[in-house]
Motif scaffolding. Structure first.
Motif, short mmCIF file in Angstrom:
data_model
loop_
_atom_site.label_atom_id
_atom_site.label_comp_id
_atom_site.label_asym_id
_atom_site.label_seq_id
_atom_site.Cartn_x
_atom_site.Cartn_y
_atom_site.Cartn_z
N THR A 12 -5.91 -9.42 -12.95
CA THR A 12 -6.32 -8.35 -12.02
C THR A 12 -5.33 -8.25 -10.86
O THR A 12 -4.78 -9.25 -10.42
CB THR A 12 -7.71 -8.63 -11.40
OG1 THR A 12 -7.58 -9.69 -10.44
CG2 THR A 12 -8.72 -9.04 -12.45
N PRO A 13 -5.14 -7.03 -10.36
CA PRO A 13 -4.30 -6.89 -9.16
C PRO A 13 -5.03 -7.49 -7.96
O PRO A 13 -6.25 -7.43 -7.87
CB PRO A 13 -4.16 -5.38 -9.01
CG PRO A 13 -5.31 -4.79 -9.72
CD PRO A 13 -5.70 -5.74 -10.81
N ARG A 14 -4.28 -8.08 -7.05
CA ARG A 14 -4.86 -8.67 -5.84
C ARG A 14 -4.09 -8.17 -4.63
O ARG A 14 -3.14 -7.41 -4.77
CB ARG A 14 -4.78 -10.20 -5.93
CG ARG A 14 -5.78 -10.75 -6.93
CD ARG A 14 -5.45 -12.17 -7.35
NE ARG A 14 -6.33 -12.56 -8.44
CZ ARG A 14 -7.42 -13.32 -8.31
NH1 ARG A 14 -7.75 -13.78 -7.13
NH2 ARG A 14 -8.17 -13.61 -9.34
N ALA A 15 -4.48 -8.66 -3.48
CA ALA A 15 -3.86 -8.16 -2.25
C ALA A 15 -2.35 -8.37 -2.26
O ALA A 15 -1.59 -7.51 -1.82
CB ALA A 15 -4.49 -8.82 -1.04
N GLY A 36 0.59 -1.68 -15.17
CA GLY A 36 -0.70 -2.09 -14.60
C GLY A 36 -1.12 -1.21 -13.44
O GLY A 36 -0.31 -0.45 -12.90
N GLU A 37 -2.39 -1.33 -13.05
CA GLU A 37 -2.90 -0.53 -11.92
C GLU A 37 -2.04 -0.76 -10.69
O GLU A 37 -1.72 -1.90 -10.35
CB GLU A 37 -4.37 -0.91 -11.64
CG GLU A 37 -4.99 -0.05 -10.54
CD GLU A 37 -6.48 -0.35 -10.31
OE1 GLU A 37 -7.10 -1.04 -11.12
OE2 GLU A 37 -7.01 0.15 -9.29
N GLY A 38 -1.66 0.33 -10.03
CA GLY A 38 -0.84 0.22 -8.82
C GLY A 38 0.65 0.32 -9.07
O GLY A 38 1.44 0.27 -8.13
N THR A 39 1.04 0.51 -10.33
CA THR A 39 2.48 0.58 -10.64
C THR A 39 3.16 1.71 -9.87
O THR A 39 4.27 1.55 -9.37
CB THR A 39 2.70 0.74 -12.16
OG1 THR A 39 2.27 -0.46 -12.82
CG2 THR A 39 4.16 0.98 -12.49
N PHE A 67 -3.53 0.14 -16.98
CA PHE A 67 -4.45 0.96 -16.17
C PHE A 67 -3.73 1.83 -15.14
O PHE A 67 -4.33 2.71 -14.54
CB PHE A 67 -5.49 0.08 -15.48
CG PHE A 67 -6.66 -0.31 -16.36
CD1 PHE A 67 -6.90 0.32 -17.57
CD2 PHE A 67 -7.54 -1.31 -15.96
CE1 PHE A 67 -7.98 -0.05 -18.37
CE2 PHE A 67 -8.62 -1.68 -16.74
CZ PHE A 67 -8.85 -1.04 -17.95
N GLU B 37 -7.33 4.94 -7.55
CA GLU B 37 -6.52 3.81 -8.03
C GLU B 37 -6.23 2.84 -6.88
O GLU B 37 -5.87 3.24 -5.78
CB GLU B 37 -5.19 4.33 -8.61
CG GLU B 37 -4.34 3.22 -9.22
CD GLU B 37 -3.06 3.74 -9.90
OE1 GLU B 37 -2.93 4.96 -10.10
OE2 GLU B 37 -2.19 2.91 -10.22
N GLN B 40 -9.92 -1.65 -6.06
CA GLN B 40 -10.28 -3.07 -6.15
C GLN B 40 -9.44 -3.94 -5.21
O GLN B 40 -9.94 -4.91 -4.64
CB GLN B 40 -10.20 -3.59 -7.58
CG GLN B 40 -8.87 -3.51 -8.25
CD GLN B 40 -8.91 -4.20 -9.63
OE1 GLN B 40 -9.28 -5.35 -9.75
NE2 GLN B 40 -8.52 -3.47 -10.65
N VAL B 41 -8.19 -3.55 -5.01
CA VAL B 41 -7.34 -4.31 -4.09
C VAL B 41 -7.79 -4.05 -2.64
O VAL B 41 -7.85 -4.97 -1.81
CB VAL B 41 -5.86 -3.94 -4.28
CG1 VAL B 41 -4.99 -4.60 -3.22
CG2 VAL B 41 -5.39 -4.38 -5.67
N ARG B 44 -10.74 -6.16 -1.93
CA ARG B 44 -10.34 -7.54 -1.67
C ARG B 44 -9.78 -7.66 -0.25
O ARG B 44 -10.10 -8.61 0.48
CB ARG B 44 -9.26 -7.99 -2.66
CG ARG B 44 -9.77 -8.33 -4.05
CD ARG B 44 -8.61 -8.89 -4.88
NE ARG B 44 -8.89 -9.00 -6.30
CZ ARG B 44 -9.45 -10.06 -6.89
NH1 ARG B 44 -9.82 -11.09 -6.16
NH2 ARG B 44 -9.63 -10.08 -8.19
N LYS B 45 -8.93 -6.71 0.12
CA LYS B 45 -8.32 -6.78 1.46
C LYS B 45 -9.39 -6.76 2.55
O LYS B 45 -9.23 -7.36 3.60
CB LYS B 45 -7.36 -5.60 1.67
CG LYS B 45 -6.02 -5.79 0.97
CD LYS B 45 -5.04 -4.67 1.31
CE LYS B 45 -3.74 -4.84 0.54
NZ LYS B 45 -2.90 -3.62 0.56
N THR B 75 -12.41 -5.78 -13.90
CA THR B 75 -12.27 -6.97 -13.04
C THR B 75 -13.62 -7.66 -12.84
O THR B 75 -13.70 -8.89 -12.86
CB THR B 75 -11.63 -6.58 -11.70
OG1 THR B 75 -10.26 -6.22 -11.96
CG2 THR B 75 -11.66 -7.72 -10.69
N LEU B 78 -13.99 -9.81 -15.78
CA LEU B 78 -13.12 -10.98 -15.76
C LEU B 78 -13.62 -12.05 -14.78
O LEU B 78 -13.39 -13.23 -14.98
CB LEU B 78 -11.69 -10.57 -15.39
CG LEU B 78 -10.93 -9.83 -16.48
CD1 LEU B 78 -9.68 -9.17 -15.91
CD2 LEU B 78 -10.55 -10.78 -17.61
#
Lengths: 302, 302
Positions: A12-15, A36-39, A67, B37, B40-41, B44-45, B75, B78
């Motif tokens: 999963t993408p994270r901060a 991936g998501e955010g590319t 994604f 899009e 999810q990040v 988290r932030k 996510t 996961l």
């Protein structure tokens, strides 16, 4: 040959970490590999010109590898793209992108071509006069391909001083570059290798993610300059590889060694680990030339 | 009532701006509204606990409002979520999410419920003992709903000193909170309003994005405490609103005024403008209490 890592983490993408995506520049092509998501935001951050991306290669349809694709396709439309876009990926990729365009009633104003893959044998999927792209069948929980990017053998280079000294007419230069012997202005046969130098060595790059350890790929990626191979786990978690169909850093290094590649780049790290150096150290026990992919890292392989 | 803006820009995510998503906390609920899009990040932030999100409301199926949804659903899986998740949105939303789960061969291990919307009339779509959620039919290029979140009238509060002085047995407290008169221990009838105070005023929030100027929504959002209304354009670009089905800041303010709302929050700005203050200034010509949404801004409306 230049490789920009937009994201190299799994799941999963994270901060501060992004999922898989990278840009390979080879012989004036700019290939996007996985998305991936955010590319699209990563592409902006790295100031990569959207219009230079004409071919996108998706390894498999897990979210951390694709994604971000529909958003990129959609953003290209919003920005008024008119260049063709080719997308290579597993069967189903066309349906999922077009369904979202249909629901949004937003069709692209540029030509969008899908090349859906189903073969479990390596196949040539793109070729022009400079570059070839082959699939590398991988073994993961869903149908997955890696991709092999190869420059074709270039033309020989003229040794201009020698060519002029040998009195060869300019109309023969093309044939010289192609490797032929030619006659000079006096009618003498001039051996090609006396007036030309070898072409630059063609570069090659193999992208292998995601996959369990799989020796079948060795003949396909034999002697490539650079191999990117996933290393989701360290050897201490090797018991997880069969269920998840991922590899360890050690296994990536064994593949690199067996294939005799020039350099191994590791990536697709599980976020369970603190720090990446342990991946490098583990791989270096088996294979010498190891690099770590990191988000934002640019490798210049020329 | 607390509102966290995760993203409030239109069209495409960029290095420093995010597309639409926000979290509304109301009476212990944590509702996610739209999911561009990268949501999810952003979650988290802002350290928003994923498990607290149990209901997601999607306005329409344009990418800048929902391309982050499938990634979030994935996510959650996961991370081992086991709490139910309810998704409200236009017809088609179930197909697009489940198609991606099917292609990834990755089904959720928690219960996922889709509530697909097709009505063009405002309807009650969620209700418990504390809160109601209604749709607000909007007019955009595709089928779109805003959402109205309303606390129900709460119970009256006991004036403990007065209750004790009046010698009312504890078994009557429940009835007092419900507004009834009760008998005290001496058999005297005690008027409710002598021993209780009014309940807290119920809060209400209306989310209206994306939409062209549409007065039909005024009766639905009448007197809400806070109205979020899109303001893609400034008045100088009003000629673009009919084709794109978006609104200007001025139009958002006219709606706020006609509906007599407490506060107007503007958002969904076109990225063609430098700076946001011009949106506020334009709206304030019509309506007094205007705030600007900005990515990361938290409004505490209590």
């Amino acid at each position: 040959m230049k490789l920009t890592i937009l994201g190299c983490y799994s799941a999963t993408p994270r901060a501060l970490t992004n999922t898989t995506s990278q840009v390979l520049e080879i012989n004036n092509h700019m290939f996007l590999i996985d998305c991936g998501e955010g590319t699209q935001v990563q592409l902006r951050k790295h100031k990569i010109k959207f219009s230079r991306i004409k071919r996108i290669f998706i390894s498999h349809l897990h979210g951390d590898h694709f994604f971000g694709l529909v958003g990129l396709v959609s953003t290209f439309r919003l920005l008024g793209r008119d260049t063709d876009l080719h997308i290579y990926g597993p069967k189903g990729i066309k349906e999922v992108v077009t369904l979202q365009m249909k629901l949004a009633d937003s069709w692209t104003n540029y030509n969008l071509y899908f090349h859906e893959l189903t073969s479990t044998e390596s196949e040539l999927i793109f070729e022009d006069d400079k570059v070839e792209v082959y699939t590398i069948p991988l073994e993961h929980r869903v149908y997955t391909n890696g991709y092999l990017f190869k420059e074709k053998e270039g033309e020989r280079k003229l040794n201009i001083a020698a060519v002029e000294k040998a009195n060869i007419d300019i109309s023969y230069y093309r044939k010289l570059k192609q490797g032929f012997d030619v006659q000079n202005e006096k009618g003498e046969l001039i051996k090609n290798n006396l007036v030309t130098k070898p072409a630059n060595k063609p570069s090659s790059y193999a992208f292998c993610s995601d996959t369990v350890y799989r020796e079948d790929i060795v003949p396909i990626i034999k002697n490539v300059d650079v191999l990117y191979h996933e290393s989701t786990f360290l050897d201490k978690h090797a018991h997880l590889t069969q269920k998840t169909k991922h590899s360890t850093a050690k296994e990536a290094a064994i593949i690199a060694k067996k294939a005799g590649v020039g350099k191994l780049v590791l990536g697709h790290y599980s976020t369970r680990y603190d720090g990446l150096n342990q991946f490098k150290e583990e791989a270096e026990m088996v294979f010498d030339n190891v690099e770590l992919a990191e988000d934002g890292k640019v490798f210049d392989f020329t």
